[in-house]
Design a protein around this motif. Structure first.
Motif, PDB file in Angstrom:
ATOM      1  N   THR A  47       0.822  -1.152  -0.108  1.00 58.67           N
ATOM      2  CA  THR A  47      -0.149  -0.040  -0.169  1.00 58.67           C
ATOM      3  C   THR A  47       0.822   1.576  -0.003  1.00 58.67           C
ATOM      4  OG1 THR A  47      -0.052  -0.311   2.372  1.00 58.67           O
ATOM      5  CG2 THR A  47      -1.999  -0.968   1.082  1.00 58.67           C
ATOM      6  N   THR A  48       2.240   1.107   0.195  1.00 62.52           N
ATOM      7  CA  THR A  48       2.904   2.261   0.263  1.00 62.52           C
ATOM      8  C   THR A  48       4.225   2.180  -0.732  1.00 62.52           C
ATOM      9  OG1 THR A  48       4.519   1.440   1.820  1.00 62.52           O
ATOM     10  CG2 THR A  48       2.536   2.549   2.718  1.00 62.52           C
ATOM     11  N   ALA A  49       4.836   3.477  -1.183  1.00 61.73           N
ATOM     12  CA  ALA A  49       6.064   3.343  -1.883  1.00 61.73           C
ATOM     13  C   ALA A  49       7.190   2.387  -1.167  1.00 61.73           C
ATOM     14  CB  ALA A  49       6.328   4.586  -2.240  1.00 61.73           C
ATOM     15  N   ASP A  82      -2.883   7.312   0.933  1.00 54.93           N
ATOM     16  CA  ASP A  82      -2.309   8.404   0.957  1.00 54.93           C
ATOM     17  C   ASP A  82      -1.950   8.785  -0.382  1.00 54.93           C
ATOM     18  OD1 ASP A  82      -0.543  10.694   1.478  1.00 54.93           O
ATOM     19  OD2 ASP A  82       0.512   9.563   2.698  1.00 54.93           O
ATOM     20  N   ALA A  83      -2.637   9.840  -0.898  1.00 52.30           N
ATOM     21  CA  ALA A  83      -2.469  10.435  -2.305  1.00 52.30           C
ATOM     22  C   ALA A  83      -1.027  10.619  -2.524  1.00 52.30           C
ATOM     23  CB  ALA A  83      -3.523  11.423  -2.776  1.00 52.30           C
ATOM     24  N   ALA A  88       4.037  10.566  -4.905  1.00 50.66           N
ATOM     25  CA  ALA A  88       5.863  10.794  -4.829  1.00 50.66           C
ATOM     26  C   ALA A  88       6.461   9.517  -5.180  1.00 50.66           C
ATOM     27  CB  ALA A  88       6.016  10.971  -3.306  1.00 50.66           C
ATOM     28  N   GLY A  89       5.538   8.293  -5.085  1.00 53.78           N
ATOM     29  CA  GLY A  89       6.141   7.068  -5.574  1.00 53.78           C
ATOM     30  C   GLY A  89       6.179   6.833  -7.108  1.00 53.78           C
ATOM     31  N   HIS A  90       5.184   7.520  -7.579  1.00 54.17           N
ATOM     32  CA  HIS A  90       5.085   7.397  -9.050  1.00 54.17           C
ATOM     33  C   HIS A  90       6.264   8.305  -9.770  1.00 54.17           C
ATOM     34  CE1 HIS A  90       3.501   8.697 -13.128  1.00 54.17           C
ATOM     35  NE2 HIS A  90       3.328   7.414 -13.133  1.00 54.17           N
TER      36      HIS A  90
END
Ligand code: NCD
Ligand code: ZN
Ligand code: ZN
Length: 345
Positions: A47-49, A82-83, A88-90
């Protein structure tokens, strides 16, 4: 004996799992495909980067030395995504896309989204930043017949969402119906669809061929023959919005051959051969490279692979089962039978 040379294909829908299972299955995909979209439905989900980057590194440890393979990571959307972390991950190149699992629609979707309305801020950020939304496109309400779940999702969820967010780019994953194919085609400037080998090869009769067939069970479930024909037309028809995505989904044999068997077909060892069989049957081998190696990268705005591979129409015997280091066995598509095509030596 026919042979076909084409750019190394990519697989735009793959489940690698984790641990010993991942160690067993990664080499099959890495040998056959240059890149793959890695689905995030682990326990706990990705679910997170930071989780995606750690998972990417664990995958790379399973890629055989000398094999050129790139996993493309995805974010599992929840009601609490968390948008900012996704965007940021993208931007950092960790996330290629984000995956919508309607809560309780399929394997490990308990943390999935309970209503699109809960993630509108995330979807708006995705539209703004060109992050594709990948959907498991089925409604989950108990009053909807399981064979109608995809068509209802297309009509009730996806069509309104496309209207609400005209910039959002969407892949309808593993389409199984003429309604799914029609919606994608109608929005082909910003939609794509993956199509699995099993939905091109079999209709729902295969689930009950001489008895109950757990290895034919996946979600969305196999549909009527008219839908299989619509999918064959979509895959081989030359429209660039349709591309290869196997949905290879390994589950241990004893968990499929069970009182409450898991959904998923493990197809990685034979996937390219299975698709080639379909294209050969449809007299569409000249369109195979577009489906397998060009349309997917075009949707994801990536360059196609440069390397060429050659497959020959020479049957290859497929093992009855594959050992998963102490955990159990895997049964693949075509197991105990012959795959009709094989990689030229
Ligand atoms: C997939 C899995 O096992 O993770 N199963 C399946 O039947 N397709 C989940 C999914 O893609 O829906
Ligand atoms: Zn799915
Ligand atoms: Zn899947």
């Amino acid at each position: 004996m026919r042979s076909l040379t084409f750019r190394r294909p990519d697989d735009w829908h793959v489940h690698f799992r984790d641990g010993v299972m991942m160690k067993t299955v990664v080499p099959y995909t890495a040998r056959a495909f240059g890149r793959a979209i890695i689905m995030p439905n682990l326990t706990p989900p990705v679910t997170t980067a930071a989780m995606a980057e750690a998972y990417r590194q664990r995958i790379m440890e399973c890629v055989p030395a000398g094999t050129d393979f790139t996993p493309l990571m995805t974010c599992y959307l929840t009601d609490h995504t968390d948008a900012a972390d996704l965007v940021a991950g993208h931007k950092a190149g960790i996330f290629t896309a984000a995956k919508l699992y309607p809560a309780h629609a399929t394997t490990n979707s308990a943390h999935g989204v309970t209503s699109i309305d809960h993630i509108m801020n995330v979807l708006e950020a995705m539209a703004e930043n060109g992050i594709p939304l990948l959907t498991h496109g089925e409604v989950t309400r108990a009053d909807v017949d399981i064979f109608d779940r995809e068509a209802r999702f297309a009509e009730e969820i996806l069509a309104p969402l496309l209207q609400r967010l005209p910039e959002l780019r969407v892949v309808m994953e593993h389409i199984t119906t003429e309604q799914g194919a029609a919606l994608v085609l109608a929005h082909k400037h910003r939609m794509g669809a993956t199509i699995t080998p099993q939905h091109l090869l079999y209709n729902r009769n295969a689930l009950f061929q001489g008895g109950l067939r757990p290895h034919m069970y996946c979600l969305p479930v196999l549909k009527r023959e008219k839908h299989r024909q619509a999918l064959r037309k979509a895959a081989t028809g030359g429209e660039t919005c349709f591309f290869l995505g196997t949905d290879t989904a390994p589950h241990l044999r004893h968990l499929k051959e069970s009182d409450c068997g898991c959904a998923g077909v493990f197809s990685a060892p034979v996937a390219v051969a299975a698709y080639l069989q379909v294209f050969a049957e449809e007299n569409a081998l000249d369109r195979f490279e577009a489906f397998a190696s060009l349309n997917g990268p075009a949707f994801y705005r990536m360059a196609p692979n440069e390397e060429r591979v050659t497959y020959v129409e020479r049957p290859a015997r497929i093992a009855e089962e594959i050992e998963v280091d102490g955990a159990g066995k895997l049964v693949s598509l075509f197991s105990g039978e012959a795959a009709p095509w094989s990689l030229a030596a």
